[in-house]
Motif scaffolding. Structure first.
Motif, PDB file in Angstrom:
ATOM      1  N   MET A  43       0.791  -1.355  -0.037  1.00 35.70           N
ATOM      2  CA  MET A  43      -0.091  -0.092   0.037  1.00 35.70           C
ATOM      3  C   MET A  43       0.855   1.263  -0.028  1.00 35.70           C
ATOM      4  O   MET A  43       0.502   2.409  -0.307  1.00 35.70           O
ATOM      5  N   LYS A  44       2.084   1.159   0.530  1.00 35.62           N
ATOM      6  CA  LYS A  44       2.831   2.388   0.610  1.00 35.62           C
ATOM      7  C   LYS A  44       2.286   3.446   1.195  1.00 35.62           C
ATOM      8  O   LYS A  44       2.081   4.666   0.813  1.00 35.62           O
ATOM      9  N   THR A  45       1.471   3.171   2.616  1.00 40.80           N
ATOM     10  CA  THR A  45       0.684   4.244   3.222  1.00 40.80           C
ATOM     11  C   THR A  45       1.623   5.481   3.576  1.00 40.80           C
ATOM     12  O   THR A  45       2.758   5.039   4.021  1.00 40.80           O
ATOM     13  N   MET A  73       5.348   3.917   4.703  1.00 36.67           N
ATOM     14  CA  MET A  73       6.619   4.742   4.433  1.00 36.67           C
ATOM     15  C   MET A  73       7.210   5.334   5.465  1.00 36.67           C
ATOM     16  O   MET A  73       6.536   5.770   6.540  1.00 36.67           O
ATOM     17  N   ALA A  74       8.513   5.267   5.701  1.00 37.01           N
ATOM     18  CA  ALA A  74       9.072   5.487   6.977  1.00 37.01           C
ATOM     19  C   ALA A  74       8.812   7.069   7.249  1.00 37.01           C
ATOM     20  O   ALA A  74       9.111   7.554   8.434  1.00 37.01           O
ATOM     21  N   PHE A  75       8.671   7.851   6.123  1.00 37.96           N
ATOM     22  CA  PHE A  75       8.551   9.318   6.264  1.00 37.96           C
ATOM     23  C   PHE A  75       7.366   9.632   6.871  1.00 37.96           C
ATOM     24  O   PHE A  75       7.156  10.969   7.054  1.00 37.96           O
ATOM     25  N   LYS A 125      -1.462  -9.177  12.575  1.00 35.84           N
ATOM     26  CA  LYS A 125      -1.063  -9.147  11.179  1.00 35.84           C
ATOM     27  C   LYS A 125       0.572  -8.244  11.453  1.00 35.84           C
ATOM     28  O   LYS A 125       0.878  -7.868  12.439  1.00 35.84           O
ATOM     29  N   GLN A 126       1.127  -7.824  10.265  1.00 31.27           N
ATOM     30  CA  GLN A 126       2.513  -7.321  10.323  1.00 31.27           C
ATOM     31  C   GLN A 126       2.594  -5.992   9.435  1.00 31.27           C
ATOM     32  O   GLN A 126       1.824  -6.037   8.357  1.00 31.27           O
ATOM     33  N   ILE A 127       3.032  -5.132   9.875  1.00 33.84           N
ATOM     34  CA  ILE A 127       3.509  -3.716   9.284  1.00 33.84           C
ATOM     35  C   ILE A 127       4.921  -3.967   8.482  1.00 33.84           C
ATOM     36  O   ILE A 127       5.829  -4.183   9.578  1.00 33.84           O
ATOM     37  N   MET A 128       5.291  -3.705   7.500  1.00 35.28           N
ATOM     38  CA  MET A 128       6.481  -3.515   7.006  1.00 35.28           C
ATOM     39  C   MET A 128       6.654  -2.152   6.542  1.00 35.28           C
ATOM     40  O   MET A 128       6.280  -1.492   5.787  1.00 35.28           O
ATOM     41  N   ILE A 129       7.879  -1.430   7.341  1.00 37.39           N
ATOM     42  CA  ILE A 129       7.960   0.202   7.146  1.00 37.39           C
ATOM     43  C   ILE A 129       9.058   0.162   5.881  1.00 37.39           C
ATOM     44  O   ILE A 129      10.328  -0.540   5.993  1.00 37.39           O
ATOM     45  N   ASP A 130       8.674   0.832   5.019  1.00 31.89           N
ATOM     46  CA  ASP A 130       9.631   0.992   3.595  1.00 31.89           C
ATOM     47  C   ASP A 130      10.545   2.184   3.748  1.00 31.89           C
ATOM     48  O   ASP A 130       9.932   3.498   4.111  1.00 31.89           O
ATOM     49  N   LEU A 131      11.879   1.935   3.777  1.00 35.22           N
ATOM     50  CA  LEU A 131      12.906   3.017   3.934  1.00 35.22           C
ATOM     51  C   LEU A 131      13.152   3.456   2.742  1.00 35.22           C
ATOM     52  O   LEU A 131      14.242   4.334   2.829  1.00 35.22           O
ATOM     53  N   LEU A 158       9.909  -4.590  11.688  1.00 33.90           N
ATOM     54  CA  LEU A 158      10.070  -5.141  10.387  1.00 33.90           C
ATOM     55  C   LEU A 158      10.366  -3.700   9.386  1.00 33.90           C
ATOM     56  O   LEU A 158       9.406  -3.185   8.952  1.00 33.90           O
ATOM     57  N   VAL A 159      11.415  -3.725   8.924  1.00 32.55           N
ATOM     58  CA  VAL A 159      11.875  -2.479   7.897  1.00 32.55           C
ATOM     59  C   VAL A 159      12.150  -3.135   6.681  1.00 32.55           C
ATOM     60  O   VAL A 159      12.600  -4.439   6.514  1.00 32.55           O
ATOM     61  N   SER A 160      11.840  -2.333   5.230  1.00 34.15           N
ATOM     62  CA  SER A 160      12.407  -2.794   4.044  1.00 34.15           C
ATOM     63  C   SER A 160      13.594  -2.041   3.525  1.00 34.15           C
ATOM     64  O   SER A 160      13.358  -0.827   3.376  1.00 34.15           O
TER      65      SER A 160
END
Length: 209
Positions: A60-62, A84-86, A104-110, A129-131
């Motif tokens: 989703m890149k929320t 998104m990390a920002f 469930k899980q959240i992946m934070i996009d760096l 969890l980060v990407s």
């Protein structure tokens, strides 16, 4: 170490074909942002129905309306969704809260993040969890994922996913850093033989990981 298949910039029919070909070898099916924008959450639901035993990520890149978008993804059957990390602390905290409620899980996009201060803040917010992500536009300029990027996440205790033009020939070096998730898109989805490519990449991960 898990292999995540990223499906993006593809038709619905192409996505279904690639999943069918590779399902035996991938651990996580990622419904990419572009695919979600084209076909909506209905497609996430369709993949959940077709593959009830697979882990599904909705990319989703929320970056705002975190509570609503996380709920949207999880209600559609996703096991993970990306933020998104920002994004504001409030947005990230809301998504983490929703994920916790439904297990469930959240992946934070760096993506494009270079601030160690922000990494410290993410840790305090409860991110797990980060990407590490080199975006598609950066890849067109010749910037692909490289193992030097791992230094940015070392020492924080995050689970780490990696993405950004990873191919069969570059995979062994990435595997050597022992990330938790390796995300592969075009190397599999655009391969003339996606099944064989996914099988080979999974074998590399199993023998070197």
């Amino acid at each position: 170490m898990k292999l995540q298949l990223a499906l993006d910039r593809l038709t619905k029919e192409a996505c279904l074909h690639v999943i069918s070909e590779t399902k035996e070898f991938v651990d996580i099916i990622e419904i990419g942002t572009g695919v979600i924008k084209e076909y909506g959450m209905a497609f996430v639901r369709e993949i959940r129905e077709k593959y009830p035993d697979k882990t599904i990520l909705a990319d989703m890149k929320t970056c705002d309306a975190g509570k609503h978008e996380a709920k949207q993804a999880f209600d559609a059957g996703a096991d993970l969704t990306t933020v998104m990390a920002f994004s504001s602390d409030a947005t990230i905290k809301d998504t983490l809260d929703v994920a916790k409620q439904v297990e469930k899980q959240i992946m934070i996009d760096l993506l494009e993040l270079s601030s160690h201060q922000r990494m410290e803040e993410l840790k305090r917010l409860g991110v797990e969890l980060v990407s590490l992500h080199v975006g598609k536009d950066q890849q067109t300029k010749g910037n692909h994922f490289n193992t030097e990027l791992f230094s940015f996440v070392n020492g924080y205790g995050f689970k780490v996913a990696v993405a950004g033009g990873i191919r069969e020939d570059t995979l062994p070096e990435v595997v050597g850093e022992n990330p938790d998730i390796i995300i592969v898109g075009s190397a599999i989805s655009k391969s003339p033989h996606p099944q064989q490519t996914a099988q080979h990449m999974k074998k590399i991960m199993q023998t070197r990981g």
